[in-house]
Design a protein around this motif. Structure first.
Motif, short mmCIF file in Angstrom:
data_model
loop_
_atom_site.label_atom_id
_atom_site.label_comp_id
_atom_site.label_asym_id
_atom_site.label_seq_id
_atom_site.Cartn_x
_atom_site.Cartn_y
_atom_site.Cartn_z
N GLN A 20 6.07 3.73 -2.64
CA GLN A 20 5.35 2.51 -2.50
C GLN A 20 6.37 1.09 -2.58
O GLN A 20 7.35 1.39 -3.32
N GLN A 39 0.98 -1.10 -0.04
CA GLN A 39 -0.01 -0.04 0.01
C GLN A 39 0.90 1.21 0.02
O GLN A 39 1.72 1.28 0.60
N ALA A 40 0.26 2.13 -0.91
CA ALA A 40 1.31 3.70 -0.93
C ALA A 40 1.09 4.28 0.66
O ALA A 40 0.02 4.08 0.99
#
Length: 280
Positions: free
Chosen positions: A120, A110-111
């Motif tokens: 990321q 997940q960023a």
């Protein structure tokens, strides 16, 4: 406009080529983790509005954060000035939520966003992840990485940290803020092979340790020791203790003109690395 990739630096819609001039890195061990803090200086007749930076790591990092810009100038001041050098805040743990790609060639973590970066982590799950990695890079605003630059790092369990820098200053040169990465394991490494298309650049490598390191510690990669300094009592003791815990010595190594005809990164057998046991 030029879609440019110099392996670790990615520039989209750049009016002029962008090159790396100098890398600076710090390696150390703390709490069972291998740490790498790295920054790079870029130059161009006109800097692009934004760019991206891709950094391969031996394992999926558990720490990714931005360090303050004054770290490397402070380290530089501790060392005897025997080579000509121009001296030139945020933390997260990668989420367990991941986005699996077809056939699990890669896993996209997940960023996370900070004031200056969007970061990321791309986890490698297959030796044949090149196509999946490049597909993700292109889809997300990066340029593809040549397969010959990827191949040393396409090992299951390794990762690529993709950092988007939102805004660069106007001008012809800029220091990209330092990125601090840490992963489980007993080896800290600086991924220079991945920069084999970045033009000619110099490298300053700092190592924090509990004992004095030998002058030939990184001779295999043509680094020479510039000097060392005791951390206790130094102007940066508090800063380094906050960053890395207590260490007794910081040593500086320098390599000149990587990627020149006499010092091609692609000729090196491995990236500069150090087993953490040797730091104690």
């Amino acid at each position: 406009m030029l879609p440019i990739s110099i392996s670790c630096i990615h520039v989209i819609d750049a009016p002029y080529p962008v090159k790396e001039d100098r890398k600076e890195a710090l390696l150390f061990e703390e709490d069972g983790l291998s740490h790498l803090v790295v920054r790079t200086r870029i130059s161009s007749p006109e800097l692009p509005r934004s760019l991206a930076w891709v950094i391969p790591t031996p394992r999926v990092p558990v720490i990714v954060k931005e360090e303050s810009a004054d770290l490397f100038p402070q380290l530089y001041k501790l060392m005897p000035d025997r080579v000509q050098v121009t001296p030139s805040l945020y933390s997260f743990l990668p989420s367990c939520s991941t986005l699996p790609m077809p056939q699990q060639a890669i896993v996209v973590h997940q960023a996370q966003s900070t004031e200056h970066y969007t970061t990321q982590v791309i986890e490698i799950r297959s030796d044949n992840a090149s196509a999946a990695l490049n597909a993700w890079l292109v889809k997300n605003g990066f340029s593809p990485v040549p397969e010959q630059s990827q191949r040393h790092y396409l090992i299951p369990g390794r990762a690529f940290v993709c950092v988007k820098i939102r805004k660069l200053p106007e001008g012809t040169a800029a220091q990209i803020p330092p990125v601090h990465l840490a992963w489980q394991g007993n080896e800290a490494t600086l991924p220079l092979k991945f920069s084999s298309h970045s033009g000619v650049f110099d490298v300053d490598l700092y190592v924090l340790s509990q004992k004095r390191l030998s002058s030939d510690q990184f001779a295999k990669w043509r680094f020479r020791r510039v000097g060392e300094a005791a951390v206790p009592g130094s102007p940066v003791e508090r800063r380094l203790k906050e960053l890395a815990g207590p260490h007794s010595t910081v040593t500086r190594y320098h390599a000149k003109a990587f990627n020149s005809s006499g010092h091609e990164v692609t000729r090196l057998e491995d990236d500069p690395n150090i087993h953490l046991e040797s730091l104690r």
